[in-house]
Design a protein around this motif. Structure first.
Motif, PDB file in Angstrom:
ATOM      1  N   LEU A 186      -5.882   5.602   0.719  1.00 10.71           N
ATOM      2  CA  LEU A 186      -5.536   4.308   0.153  1.00 10.71           C
ATOM      3  C   LEU A 186      -4.309   4.426  -0.740  1.00 10.71           C
ATOM      4  O   LEU A 186      -4.058   5.465  -1.346  1.00 10.71           O
ATOM      5  CB  LEU A 186      -6.674   3.769  -0.723  1.00 10.71           C
ATOM      6  N   TYR A 187      -3.574   3.322  -0.852  1.00 10.92           N
ATOM      7  CA  TYR A 187      -2.515   3.200  -1.846  1.00 10.92           C
ATOM      8  C   TYR A 187      -2.228   1.716  -2.012  1.00 10.92           C
ATOM      9  O   TYR A 187      -2.191   0.967  -1.031  1.00 10.92           O
ATOM     10  CB  TYR A 187      -1.246   3.926  -1.401  1.00 10.92           C
ATOM     11  N   ARG A 188      -2.045   1.284  -3.267  1.00 11.99           N
ATOM     12  CA  ARG A 188      -1.677  -0.109  -3.514  1.00 11.99           C
ATOM     13  C   ARG A 188      -0.328  -0.148  -4.201  1.00 11.99           C
ATOM     14  O   ARG A 188      -0.165   0.399  -5.293  1.00 11.99           O
ATOM     15  CB  ARG A 188      -2.726  -0.812  -4.390  1.00 11.99           C
ATOM     16  N   TYR A 189       0.642  -0.805  -3.539  1.00 14.94           N
ATOM     17  CA  TYR A 189       1.916  -1.037  -4.182  1.00 14.94           C
ATOM     18  C   TYR A 189       1.710  -2.143  -5.203  1.00 14.94           C
ATOM     19  O   TYR A 189       1.232  -3.229  -4.866  1.00 14.94           O
ATOM     20  CB  TYR A 189       2.981  -1.435  -3.157  1.00 14.94           C
ATOM     21  N   PRO A 190       2.024  -1.903  -6.486  1.00 16.28           N
ATOM     22  CA  PRO A 190       1.542  -2.807  -7.534  1.00 16.28           C
ATOM     23  C   PRO A 190       2.284  -4.127  -7.670  1.00 16.28           C
ATOM     24  O   PRO A 190       1.775  -5.046  -8.319  1.00 16.28           O
ATOM     25  CB  PRO A 190       1.714  -1.966  -8.810  1.00 16.28           C
ATOM     26  N   ASN A 191       3.469  -4.262  -7.081  1.00 14.01           N
ATOM     27  CA  ASN A 191       4.294  -5.447  -7.328  1.00 14.01           C
ATOM     28  C   ASN A 191       4.259  -6.417  -6.154  1.00 14.01           C
ATOM     29  O   ASN A 191       4.019  -6.031  -5.014  1.00 14.01           O
ATOM     30  CB  ASN A 191       5.742  -5.027  -7.605  1.00 14.01           C
ATOM     31  N   GLY A 192       4.548  -7.692  -6.461  1.00 14.33           N
ATOM     32  CA  GLY A 192       4.666  -8.705  -5.421  1.00 14.33           C
ATOM     33  C   GLY A 192       3.336  -9.300  -5.014  1.00 14.33           C
ATOM     34  O   GLY A 192       2.288  -9.048  -5.606  1.00 14.33           O
ATOM     35  N   ASN A 193       3.395 -10.149  -3.977  1.00 18.85           N
ATOM     36  CA  ASN A 193       2.202 -10.791  -3.425  1.00 18.85           C
ATOM     37  C   ASN A 193       1.443 -11.557  -4.514  1.00 18.85           C
ATOM     38  O   ASN A 193       0.220 -11.455  -4.631  1.00 18.85           O
ATOM     39  CB  ASN A 193       1.298  -9.749  -2.766  1.00 18.85           C
ATOM     40  N   ASN A 194       2.204 -12.305  -5.322  1.00 21.19           N
ATOM     41  CA  ASN A 194       1.614 -13.110  -6.401  1.00 21.19           C
ATOM     42  C   ASN A 194       0.772 -12.281  -7.360  1.00 21.19           C
ATOM     43  O   ASN A 194      -0.271 -12.730  -7.848  1.00 21.19           O
ATOM     44  CB  ASN A 194       0.772 -14.247  -5.810  1.00 21.19           C
ATOM     45  N   GLY A 195       1.250 -11.086  -7.634  1.00 23.01           N
ATOM     46  CA  GLY A 195       0.560 -10.228  -8.590  1.00 23.01           C
ATOM     47  C   GLY A 195      -0.514  -9.351  -7.992  1.00 23.01           C
ATOM     48  O   GLY A 195      -1.039  -8.466  -8.681  1.00 23.01           O
ATOM     49  N   ALA A 196      -0.872  -9.571  -6.732  1.00 24.73           N
ATOM     50  CA  ALA A 196      -1.944  -8.785  -6.096  1.00 24.73           C
ATOM     51  C   ALA A 196      -1.446  -7.471  -5.529  1.00 24.73           C
ATOM     52  O   ALA A 196      -2.239  -6.582  -5.226  1.00 24.73           O
ATOM     53  CB  ALA A 196      -2.610  -9.607  -4.992  1.00 24.73           C
ATOM     54  N   GLY A 197      -0.121  -7.320  -5.383  1.00 24.67           N
ATOM     55  CA  GLY A 197       0.412  -6.119  -4.775  1.00 24.67           C
ATOM     56  C   GLY A 197       0.107  -6.066  -3.286  1.00 24.67           C
ATOM     57  O   GLY A 197      -0.368  -7.044  -2.681  1.00 24.67           O
ATOM     58  N   PHE A 198       0.356  -4.920  -2.681  1.00 22.66           N
ATOM     59  CA  PHE A 198       0.136  -4.741  -1.250  1.00 22.66           C
ATOM     60  C   PHE A 198      -0.646  -3.456  -1.010  1.00 22.66           C
ATOM     61  O   PHE A 198      -0.254  -2.386  -1.483  1.00 22.66           O
ATOM     62  CB  PHE A 198       1.464  -4.677  -0.496  1.00 22.66           C
ATOM     63  N   TRP A 199      -1.729  -3.554  -0.271  1.00 18.46           N
ATOM     64  CA  TRP A 199      -2.552  -2.397   0.055  1.00 18.46           C
ATOM     65  C   TRP A 199      -2.028  -1.709   1.303  1.00 18.46           C
ATOM     66  O   TRP A 199      -1.692  -2.354   2.291  1.00 18.46           O
ATOM     67  CB  TRP A 199      -3.993  -2.812   0.284  1.00 18.46           C
ATOM     68  N   MET A 200      -1.983  -0.392   1.233  1.00 13.07           N
ATOM     69  CA  MET A 200      -1.673   0.435   2.388  1.00 13.07           C
ATOM     70  C   MET A 200      -2.903   1.283   2.683  1.00 13.07           C
ATOM     71  O   MET A 200      -3.476   1.902   1.766  1.00 13.07           O
ATOM     72  CB  MET A 200      -0.462   1.317   2.112  1.00 13.07           C
ATOM     73  N   ILE A 201      -3.335   1.290   3.933  1.00 12.64           N
ATOM     74  CA  ILE A 201      -4.572   1.971   4.318  1.00 12.64           C
ATOM     75  C   ILE A 201      -4.310   2.791   5.575  1.00 12.64           C
ATOM     76  O   ILE A 201      -3.739   2.293   6.548  1.00 12.64           O
ATOM     77  CB  ILE A 201      -5.707   0.956   4.578  1.00 12.64           C
ATOM     78  N   TRP A 202      -4.745   4.056   5.533  1.00 16.57           N
ATOM     79  CA  TRP A 202      -4.627   4.938   6.695  1.00 16.57           C
ATOM     80  C   TRP A 202      -6.016   5.376   7.139  1.00 16.57           C
ATOM     81  O   TRP A 202      -6.925   5.547   6.305  1.00 16.57           O
ATOM     82  CB  TRP A 202      -3.807   6.172   6.354  1.00 16.57           C
ATOM     83  N   GLY A 203      -6.204   5.580   8.428  1.00 10.76           N
ATOM     84  CA  GLY A 203      -7.484   6.017   8.965  1.00 10.76           C
ATOM     85  C   GLY A 203      -7.377   7.339   9.689  1.00 10.76           C
ATOM     86  O   GLY A 203      -6.422   8.106   9.514  1.00 10.76           O
ATOM     87  N   ASN A 204      -8.380   7.619  10.488  1.00 11.23           N
ATOM     88  CA  ASN A 204      -8.408   8.818  11.330  1.00 11.23           C
ATOM     89  C   ASN A 204      -8.329  10.108  10.529  1.00 11.23           C
ATOM     90  O   ASN A 204      -7.746  11.100  10.984  1.00 11.23           O
ATOM     91  CB  ASN A 204      -7.273   8.773  12.364  1.00 11.23           C
ATOM     92  N   GLY A 205      -8.898  10.104   9.331  1.00 12.15           N
ATOM     93  CA  GLY A 205      -8.965  11.320   8.541  1.00 12.15           C
ATOM     94  C   GLY A 205      -7.661  11.779   7.934  1.00 12.15           C
ATOM     95  O   GLY A 205      -7.571  12.910   7.446  1.00 12.15           O
ATOM     96  N   LYS A 206      -6.635  10.931   7.906  1.00 10.14           N
ATOM     97  CA  LYS A 206      -5.333  11.336   7.381  1.00 10.14           C
ATOM     98  C   LYS A 206      -5.380  11.429   5.854  1.00 10.14           C
ATOM     99  O   LYS A 206      -5.676  10.448   5.180  1.00 10.14           O
ATOM    100  CB  LYS A 206      -4.255  10.351   7.808  1.00 10.14           C
ATOM    101  N   PRO A 207      -5.058  12.601   5.280  1.00  9.69           N
ATOM    102  CA  PRO A 207      -5.030  12.769   3.815  1.00  9.69           C
ATOM    103  C   PRO A 207      -3.653  12.425   3.258  1.00  9.69           C
ATOM    104  O   PRO A 207      -2.825  13.299   3.016  1.00  9.69           O
ATOM    105  CB  PRO A 207      -5.367  14.244   3.632  1.00  9.69           C
ATOM    106  N   VAL A 208      -3.394  11.164   3.047  1.00 12.54           N
ATOM    107  CA  VAL A 208      -2.058  10.694   2.703  1.00 12.54           C
ATOM    108  C   VAL A 208      -1.840  10.711   1.189  1.00 12.54           C
ATOM    109  O   VAL A 208      -2.726  10.333   0.418  1.00 12.54           O
ATOM    110  CB  VAL A 208      -1.829   9.274   3.255  1.00 12.54           C
TER     111      VAL A 208
END
Length: 541
Positions: free
Chosen positions: A59-81
């Motif tokens: 998981l990672y959340r970019y904290p800025n934008g989207n009316n204060g909600a930021g943007f979530w980035m999500i990876w699957g398949n066991g990727k250790p990002v």
């Protein structure tokens, strides 16, 4: 005779249950102890507004934008990002950089969110490649013969670099073969310019938009001559020597190795990562550039890195290292004299002044130029091994080291002990901006402590009381709310299990005056402040 319990603390598994300090527990389960009371920890609760991802792993959340909600980035398949924000102040593209998802990647927030969720919808390969070939030079068709060339003629050579839409410049191509040129001033003979055939752009997701040409005269430094669009294949150099520009800055701006993982931001505007036994640093404020000259090699393979107040902690499958320095070009390695390999890279956590990781023998703290086994007086090697430390992934939360292992979770506070929780998770990410620990539980993403209160259980040490002097007859439980279940265990037998309904004193059953070993256990869904048991009401406050 009286047993009074307050100022509650966690478990110290290595210590015999009879020799525990008065406030420490044999069992501390689902309890928050930072207040000194028995407060039930809250279960994780769902985070709303996230897309459904099958088997999310990072998981990672970019904290800025989207009316204060930021943007979530999500990876699957066991990727250790590992993802980080751009180290540049006021980055116009709001870039994010990450490793663990194949080759190192990056993207501006517009590309990352420019499609359907889950994000990232699009990305680019981190780094800018060098052109695959040198530019090819040729004299113009109207050039005069050698004996007619002016005294101002100089031998030159050329290189080409590539520029991305983000203004990132890559390393230069190989140099062209030398060629003579001269400035085309009023009295100069014809043919002083040079025709260049420019190399093609290497394939790959780099978003290259420009080719930049540099010229070196008489074996001097390469200086800027001009820019052309990326698709253009030729260039005529008629730029006078007095008009050439800045020197080539990107001579050693290599792309990061394809194997780079563990991306971490450091003070000073540069990034760190590693592959195998090699630690790598980016150029300061140029996160696309990773000079090979900035690499440090170790005798052991690197397992994880963490930035702390004093530098960069490098955990390996041998001894830990402390890397210090304010510039990526001058980082110093301090090999610490502590044989404590890291058994799980995901267990390495920045705790501020130091970092903590899981070793085969317990938790190791590294900071201030030293390393020490933090849990040496808290848990034995055998007890620690039973927790499967190689499965640990951990986070800094509320000043505690919060770790998830194969079948559960524990929090550790130095000097106070362990607390265990009936919570499991496969991965997580600490959102500093929201002070929220986000967890991956199955296909769900939850936030630590945002759900309903869990049922706590806390059991005291064994209090040894001479037979005949422990005729306990009454008790009192002070709590925020009731009921609270109180268990009294005498010589291993539960003599009382009572749902206490108020803070009033209550009587205990008779017949246990000759018992030696007494234990007190509390089970509750509400905060408990103190427990007292005594042989007479006058002893209870």
């Amino acid at each position: 005779m009286k047993i009074a319990l307050a100022g509650f603390r966690g478990e110290m598994p290595i210590v015999d249950e009879r020799l525990l300090p008065e406030q420490n527990a044999q069992v501390a389960r689902n309890v928050y102890l930072r207040r000194g009371t028995l407060k039930p920890e809250r279960a994780p609760g769902p985070i709303t507004g996230l897309p459904n991802v099958v088997a999310p792993s990072s998981l990672y959340r970019y904290p800025n934008g989207n009316n204060g909600a930021g943007f979530w980035m999500i990876w699957g398949n066991g990727k250790p990002v590992h993802a980080v924000k751009s180290p540049l102040a006021d980055d116009a593209w709001q870039r994010v950089y990450w490793t663990g998802d194949g080759t190192p990647k990056m993207g501006g927030i517009a590309e990352i969110t420019g499609g359907a969720q889950p994000f990232p919808a699009r990305s680019f390969r981190l780094g800018i490649p060098a052109p695959a070939a040198a530019p090819v030079v040729a004299a113009p068709t109207d050039r005069v013969s050698d004996d007619e060339q002016p005294l101002t003629a100089v031998q030159t050579s050329y290189v080409v670099t590539l520029i991305s839409r983000f203004g990132e410049e890559g390393p230069p191509s190989f140099a062209s073969t030398p060629i003579i040129r001269w400035d085309m001033v009023d009295d100069a003979p014809a043919g002083g310019s040079v025709n260049l055939s420019l190399p093609a752009i290497p394939s790959g997701a780099h978003d290259i938009i420009t080719k930049r040409i540099y010229r070196a005269e008489s074996s001097g430094v390469f200086q800027h001559v001009g820019d052309v669009p990326a698709a253009q294949g030729s260039f005529t150099d008629a730029v006078p020597s007095e008009n050439i520009g800045v020197s080539l800055p990107s001579l050693e701006w290599d792309m990061p190795d394809d194997r780079l993982v563990g991306l971490t931001a450091l003070p000073g505007g540069f990034l760190a990562g590693y592959f195998g036994n090699t630690l790598c640093f980016s150029e300061a404020f140029y996160p696309h550039a990773w000079p090979v000259a900035y690499q440090l090699a170790f005798s052991e393979d690197i397992v994880g890195v963490a930035a702390v107040a004093g530098g960069l902690v490098v955990a390996t499958n041998g001894r830990p290292h402390m890397i210090t320095g304010s510039s990526p070009a001058a980082m110093a390695d301090m090999h610490l004299d502590e044989d404590q390999p890291c058994v799980s890279g995901r267990s390495l956590v920045d705790m501020g002044e130091y970092a903590v990781y899981a070793s085969p023998n317990g938790l190791v703290a590294v900071g201030g130029g030293s390393a020490q086994l933090l849990t040496k007086t808290m848990i034995s090697k055998e007890q620690w091994k039973a927790l499967k430390p190689e499965t640990i992934h951990a986070y800094r939360h509320d000043g505690r080291y919060l770790a998830f292992y194969q079948s559960g979770c524990f929090a550790f506070t130095p000097g106070e002990g362990f607390e265990f929780f009936d919570v499991s998770a496969t991965a997580g990410w600490y959102d500093l901006d929201k002070d929220q620990l986000c967890l991956i539980q199955g296909n769900s993403i939850t936030a630590w402590g945002s759900g309903a209160a869990m049922t706590l259980r806390w059991r005291s040490k064994v209090h040894e009381i001479a037979p005949g002097s422990g005729g306990f007859s009454c008790a009192k439980v002070i709590a925020r709310q009731y009921p609270v279940t109180l268990r009294l265990i005498a010589d291993g037998v539960t003599m009382l299990e009572l749902p206490v309904a108020s803070r009033d004193l209550f009587r205990l059953p008779a017949g246990y005056a000759l018992c030696r070993d007494w234990e007190v256990e509390v089970v509750a869904a509400y905060e408990v402040q103190s427990v007292q048991i005594a042989s007479s009401p006058s002893e209870i406050v």
